[in-house]
Structures are given as structure tokens and as C-alpha cells.
Design a protein around this motif. Structure first.
Motif, mmCIF file in Angstrom:
data_model
loop_
_atom_site.group_PDB
_atom_site.id
_atom_site.type_symbol
_atom_site.label_atom_id
_atom_site.label_comp_id
_atom_site.label_asym_id
_atom_site.label_seq_id
_atom_site.Cartn_x
_atom_site.Cartn_y
_atom_site.Cartn_z
ATOM 1 N N CYS A 311 0.825 -1.230 0.000
ATOM 2 C CA CYS A 311 0.000 0.000 0.000
ATOM 3 C C CYS A 311 0.848 1.265 0.000
ATOM 4 N N ARG A 313 -0.729 4.221 0.570
ATOM 5 C CA ARG A 313 -1.536 5.150 1.374
ATOM 6 C C ARG A 313 -2.089 6.320 0.564
ATOM 7 N N CYS A 314 -2.676 5.982 -0.579
ATOM 8 C CA CYS A 314 -3.223 7.048 -1.420
ATOM 9 C C CYS A 314 -4.619 7.446 -0.970
ATOM 10 N N CYS A 317 -9.026 3.807 -1.800
ATOM 11 C CA CYS A 317 -9.976 2.764 -1.411
ATOM 12 C C CYS A 317 -10.975 3.268 -0.374
ATOM 13 N N PRO A 372 -4.106 1.605 -6.778
ATOM 14 C CA PRO A 372 -3.039 1.783 -7.761
ATOM 15 C C PRO A 372 -1.983 0.681 -7.729
HETATM 16 S S1 SF4 Z 1 -6.169 2.179 -2.702
HETATM 17 FE FE1 SF4 Z 1 -4.387 3.339 -1.926
HETATM 18 S S2 SF4 Z 1 -4.717 3.386 0.313
HETATM 19 FE FE2 SF4 Z 1 -6.047 1.775 -0.499
HETATM 20 S S3 SF4 Z 1 -4.810 -0.106 -0.374
HETATM 21 FE FE3 SF4 Z 1 -4.477 0.709 -2.441
HETATM 22 S S4 SF4 Z 1 -2.652 1.972 -2.211
HETATM 23 FE FE4 SF4 Z 1 -3.403 1.616 -0.150
#
Ligand code: SF4
Lengths: 461, 212
Positions: A311, A313-314, A317, A372
Motif C-alpha cells: 500500500c 496510502r493514497c 480505497c 493503484p
Molecule cells: S487504494 Fe491506496 S490506500 Fe487503499 S490499499 Fe491501495 S494503495 Fe493503499
């Protein structure tokens, strides 16, 4: 049910029907969706970019120890002090030691969820050192005495009227202040602080192994300000933040921006490779990177969920999740909320208290679609559900229901012998115990499929 | 103070986990095709367009003399008394063209605007790459309310990855302590996603690009 699970249900029931909350979140997420849609247009092939990023982060995980050691060696060579912290207690001990050694009175901090995880503000203030959030959203929640509502947009739950009211109470600013005026007010206030601060703390979006550097992404310039004036720069980074090379940033920076805010690229993407070098005009005398484990290695030991360490951390989700949009960030009662928070928190804080989060999902799959780095979040949530069952952590009533259903459905005879009314009656209480009266459990049809099939076919004959 | 035990503990836990289950790596995706749109106009035009999309400004000047004139105009229009500058090469240019400036550190906190050079300009994203290597240091790229940047077209590169390669060329693996990729003036959207320019850094970012 654990206390936490009960708390979750109660908070969710309350907030789900809070129309003001729902309106604010809808409004903010609609604006985000609009920006993200534009951001996607900036790509010729977003799918390929995501595959490359997913590959890159898996590569790191497969060679995690090697990349960590490369980073450490190179960073040390650059004059960075690298400290390893197995848990948040060890991280805060390091920080308190530094604050003590530097006789620090004021610490300025840019936005970082890792510092939330170790409760840095509380740790600094325990030593009498003021710890000031400088990201506008974080500043607002700190002022309100709250925690970040969202990992990327901390004050998403506040309308501009809420913020104007808060500032009027705390700083006697006019009640009709616009977002522009409020931002300006904070700008002027904090400008005096950056120049006085002893310590600047940032997180890290990426730890760059090949050059021993730290990459920080931000829009406001508070990260740059926090590292341009104070004499010490402390970075607190989860050990999963590694990427192999500085060359990977050309891929990752735009991808983080596109998913975090919908920008083509975030305003400031900075690479730090050490304290002020000989011949440089300014910069800190010391730079310290604290590498935080805090149960990330437990997550790694889990064959399925280790993938969640990819992840970046964008926050995409969270914004995509119908459950997040309904119950909001605070209901989770965790540092990391939304689908990714539901996957990792049981490992960070225990299945007993946080295993229930994996049921806070309709498994619609929206999170996995937007991610992503292609983390299969719904599958991981299912994995965690299985673990909760195996650990015997699910409520008694659910167990009874499931056992009852298994008994019924595993034999054609058993399924057909009881009339539908009886089956519905037997299962009705669970509607209230487990699902809550606002949702309706599906009922058994008066005739089962096989009964109807037989009937229909006999007519034809 | 550093705890050697924790280092060993963390590394050994990772190594142990790897013996239990080998982390899956997907097949390596295609690495050559560009995921971004190609640049169809000149790099300078593309840079200007992209920077202006994120609220920056760019003046493309055929000569240094024209650039001096444009800077004069800009500071008159914005009612700027003088530019703060720490860069000796730029000071020479300012003197030659009679552009008012100061390098008196006593005026640092009250400055209206500062002028600096840059490392590279990225056309595709409208990004100005700055670093701590020059005389301007870290502070001048973020503290000034208005940030003026001057650059020659030679500093233009098409994509972010080209700027990173160029940095490696220039510095090897001995990077300046800070390199920042700046795309537009400082901004925030933390209050109701309303865009406000000048959160903590510059409210305006003005790039003057010339041929010489
Ligand atoms: S969408 Fe972004 S915050 Fe959620 S799991 Fe994927 S990388 Fe992490």
C-alpha cells in the motif's frame, strides 16, 4: 462481541443516519471523484502504470531485508542517522531522547499517519515540548482536539462553516471567514512557528534504497518549511515504504497524485538525502530516520495479507468504499480506516478487538478496482473473516445461525422437509441480533428451487 | 542510543517469514512503452501550458534582454519594491539590468518576493526542479510569498524520469541534501476541497524562460 465491535455497531448505526455528516462526506467525495476523473485523463495507459507499480512494490516485499539494508547503508553514508524501532514504544523513546538532547521546546510536524500511529504529539507534549501540526487539515483537527478523519484528507468531515466556527471560538476570527481567509490566517500564524521550531518532523511516502533518501509528497509547502528552518529533521517511516530506486519516482509520484487527489502531480515532491551538506546555504544539522516495524513484520508473516504492505496510502480505497462513505472515518476507531485499515488493523492491534472490521464491507470490490498497486482488498477481508472464525472470535448468535444454515442446506431432504414459514420463523430473530432491524434478511421462498423445478417439469409431461 | 537488537529482530523476522512462504511476484509488466501522453508541441510550450494549468505563470523570452524587461514589468505590476536574491550569478544579471534587489539577510522575513535559478524544468508536468545545492538554499524555494525562477531552455526535459536521470548525471549518487519537484504555487484544498493558493509556501510561482 468484543467491546470494540459493539462500539463499532453503535457508532455506525448513529452516524449512518446523520444527514449532515452524510451530506458533507458526499460533497467532499464528489469533488474528489471529479478531480480523479480528470487525473485519469492525464494517462495514456493507467492500467499499465498500475501494473508496473504493483510489480515494483511486490519486488520490494520479496527482497525486503535486502532493500532495508541497502537503504540503511546508503543513508548512513549520506550522514543520516538510521534508528530501528520494533514498536511504537521504542520509536517514542527515541524521539523523547532526541527532544531531551536538543532541549526542544517546539516541534513542527508535517502530515504523517505514521506519527499518528505512534501518537507523537502526546509523546512530545509529555516532555513539555509543543508539537504543532502544520498541514492545514491536521491543524484543524488538532485544534478541535480530534484525530484525522481520513488518511489523506484529515478534516474531510468538516464543512467550511464548521471550520469558521472553530476558528472563531479559538482565535476570535470573524464567523463569516471564507476558506481563503482561514487558510491565510493559519499561514501567518505558522510562519512565525517554523522559524522558531527546534525540530521538524515528517513522514515518508517512499524510502529510496539506492540513494538512501526519503521522498515526501505534499501540496502546501509545510513539509518544506518544517525542514528548511529547524536544526533537526526527524523522519518517521514504516519499514514498508521502501522502493528500489530513485528512478521509480517518475512512475510513483504521478500515480500517488492521481489516486490521492486527482492531480497530475502533487505540488511538492521532495527528496531528502541528508542534513545540510558542506557548502550548502542552509538546512538542518542533523537528520534522523526512524524505521518503524510496529507489527508490520506480523503482517508480513501472513501469507495472504502480506500483500497489503504494498500500500502507498493514497486513500483511494476509502473514497471508493460504500461503507466508509456511510459510517465515516471515526467509526473505525483506528489510525488507518477504510478497506486498507480493515485489513491491516487486526494485525497491528489484534483480531480480538479489530477482527470485526473485516465484516464492515459489502465485498463489492470497488476498493480493489481503484487501488493503484492492485491489492486484492476484498479477498484479504475474506481471509481475515476466516481467521476470526477460526480463532473463535465471532459472536455466538452468528455461529448458531451458520451452523443451523449448514445443517439445513447441506441436505436436500432437510432443506425441503421444513416449510418455508418455519424456516423463516427460526431465522427471524437473527435479523435483529445480527443484522439490525434497519436491514431485512432475505427470506426463504415458499417452495425451494428443486420443488418448483419438479413441479414445472411434471406439468410439461 | 540505537538499538542493535531491534534491527536484528526486525530483519530476522522478515527472513523467517520468507522461509515460510515465498512472497509472490507477478510477471514483470512491459517496461518500455510510455504510460503518459506524448508531448506534441514544443517542450517550452508544453511546460508553460502545464504550469499555468496548476496556477503558475511562465514567460517565454527570446533573449535575456526581453526577460529583464518582463521582470521589470512584473515587479512594477505587483508593486514589489525589490527582489530578495542570494545567487551571485543572478545578482550580476539584476545589477546589469537595473532590477532592484537585496541580499541583506535582515530583510529575509519581510521580503515580498525572491528570485532563484533551478536545476531542471519538466515539460509534461510543468514542474520546476530546485535543489539545496545553489546559494539560494532550502529556504528561498518555499518561504517567499512570490517566487520568481529564471532558467534557460537548456534546462527543459520532457518527463519526470528524464529530470531524475539528468540529476543523476549531474550529481552521481551524491545528491544535494534536498531536491524538490515543484509544480505550481503552494496550495491546499483541506477546507471543503476548496482550492486556496499559498497555503504555506509561495502564493505565486513565476517562471522566466529564455533562449540564451
Ligand atoms: S487504494 Fe491506496 S490506500 Fe487503499 S490499499 Fe491501495 S494503495 Fe493503499
Amino acid at each position: 462481541m468484543s467491546n470494540q465491535a459493539t462500539k463499532f455497531s453503535q457508532a455506525a448505526t448513529r452516524i449512518a443516519f446523520d444527514m449532515r455528516h452524510r451530506q458533507t462526506i458526499r460533497f467532499n467525495i464528489a469533488k474528489y471523484d471529479f478531480a480523479v476523473n480528470n487525473g485519469r485523463q492525464r494517462y495514456q495507459s493507467l492500467a499499465l502504470a498500475k501494473q508496473r507499480a504493483a510489480y515494483l512494490k511486490r519486488l520490494v516485499l520479496a527482497n525486503w531485508d535486502t532493500y532495508l539494508c541497502t537503504f540503511e547503508a546508503k543513508a548512513t553514508q549520506n550522514g543520516i542517522q538510521v534508528l530501528w524501532a520494533k514498536d511504537s514504544k521504542e520509536a517514542t523513546t527515541y524521539i523523547q531522547q532526541i527532544l531531551h538532547d536538543e532541549k526542544a521546546h517546539l516541534l513542527v510536524k508535517s502530515k504523517s499517519m505514521t506519527t499518528e500511529e505512534i501518537m507523537l504529539n502526546e509523546c512530545a507534549e509529555a516532555l513539555g515540548c509543543e508539537s504543532l501540526e502544520t498541514d492545514l487539515g491536521e491543524f484543524i483537527v488538532q485544534l478541535a482536539g480530534e484525530k484525522p478523519y481520513h488518511i489523506v484528507t484529515p478534516a474531510m468531515h468538516k464543512s467550511k462553516e464548521d471550520v469558521a466556527l472553530l476558528f472563531a471560538e479559538k482565535f476570535q476570527t470573524p464567523l463569516q471567514s471564507t476558506p481563503e481567509q482561514l487558510t491565510n490566517f493559519v499561514r501567518e500564524l505558522l510562519r512565525q512557528k517554523y522559524t522558531q521550531a527546534d525540530i521538524g518532523v515528517t513522514g515518508a511516502n517512499f524510502l529510496i534504497a539506492d540513494i538512501g533518501g526519503v521522498a515526501l509528497t505534499e501540496n502546501e509547502g509545510n513539509g518544506l518549511m518544517s525542514t528548511a528552518f529547524p536544526k533537526v529533521h526527524i523522519v518517521i517511516a514504516g519499514i514498508e515504504k521502501l522502493i528500489p530506486s530513485v528512478n521509480d519516482l517518475g512512475l510513483l509520484w504521478p500515480l500517488l497524485a492521481a489516486h490521492g487527489t486527482g492531480q497530475q502531480i502533487t505540488n511538492y515532491n521532495t527528496i531528502f538525502t541528508g542534513p545540510r551538506r558542506k557548502g550548502e546555504a542552509d538546512g538542518p544539522e542533523k537528520m534522523i530516520v526512524i524505521l518503524l516495524d510496529n507489527a508490520r513484520t506480523d503482517l508480513y508473516a501472513d501469507a495472504a495479507c502480506s500483500e497489503s504492505l504494498a500500500c502507498i496510502r493514497c486513500g483511494a480505497c476509502l473514497n471508493a468504499c460504500p461503507v466508509y462513505k456511510t459510517v465515516g472515518g471515526y467509526t473505525y476507531d483506528t489510525t488507518y480506516s477504510g478497506p486498507i485499515g480493515s485489513v491491516i488493523t487486526p494485525f497491528l492491534k489484534g483480531f480480538i478487538n479489530f477482527g470485526h472490521l473485516s465484516t464492515a464491507s459489502s465485498l463489492c470490490g470497488a476498493c480493489a478496482t481503484v487501488c493503484p498497486v492492485l491489492i486484492p482488498l476484498p479477498q484479504l477481508l475474506l481471509e481475515n473473516r476466516r481467521k476470526s472464525v477460526e480463532k473463535n472470535l465471532r459472536p455466538m448468535a452468528e455461529k448458531m445461525l451458520m451452523q443451523g444454515f449448514r445443517l439445513l442446506s447441506s441436505s436436500r431432504m432437510a432443506y425441503d422437509i421444513f416449510p418455508a414459514e418455519l424456516k423463516n420463523l427460526a431465522f427471524a430473530p437473527f435479523n435483529f441480533i445480527l443484522w439490525g432491524p434497519k436491514r431485512k434478511m432475505p427470506t426463504f421462498a415458499s417452495k425451494s428451487f428443486s420443488q418448483r423445478y419438479k413441479q414445472l417439469n411434471s406439468y410439461k409431461k | 542510543m540505537p538499538n542493535i537488537d531491534s534491527r536484528e529482530l526486525i530483519l530476522s523476522r522478515i527472513r523467517k517469514a520468507k522461509t515460510m512462504h515465498l512472497p509472490q511476484i507477478p510477471a514483470q509488466p512491459e517496461q518500455n512503452a510510455s504510460v503518459f501522453h506524448p508531448i506534441t508541441e514544443s517542450e517550452a510550450t508544453c511546460f508553460k501550458k502545464e504550469l499555468e494549468l496548476v496556477s503558475g505563470k511562465c514567460e517565454i523570452c527570446p533573449t535575456e534582454a526581453v526577460m529583464a524587461k518582463k521582470i521589470h514589468h512584473f515587479i512594477t505590476d505587483s508593486a514589489i519594491d525589490k527582489l530578495f536574491c542570494r545567487d551571485n550569478a543572478i545578482i550580476e544579471f539584476l545589477q546589469k539590468n537595473k532590477i532592484p534587489y537585496t541580499n541583506d539577510e535582515a530583510e529575509f522575513t519581510t521580503m515580498q518576493a525572491a528570485i532563484t535559478s533551478c536545476e531542471f524544468l519538466v515539460a509534461r508536468t510543468g514542474t520546476v526542479v530546485v535543489s539545496s545545492a545553489g546559494n539560494s538554499g532550502r529556504q528561498l524555494m518555499v518561504f517567499p510569498p512570490i517566487h520568481l525562477v529564471i532558467a534557460t531552455k537548456k534546462r527543459l526535459v520532457p518527463y519526470l524520469s528524464d529530470a531524475i536521470t539528468a540529476l543523476q548525471h549531474q550529481y552521481g549518487d551524491n545528491f544535494p541534501s534536498l531536491v524538490s519537484f515543484v509544480s505550481g504555487p503552494s496550495r491546499t484544498a483541506d477546507i471543503e476541497k476548496t482550492l486556496v493558493l499559498g497555503a504555506h509556501g509561495p502564493k505565486q510561482l513565476q517562471v522566466f524562460l529564455h533562449n540564451e
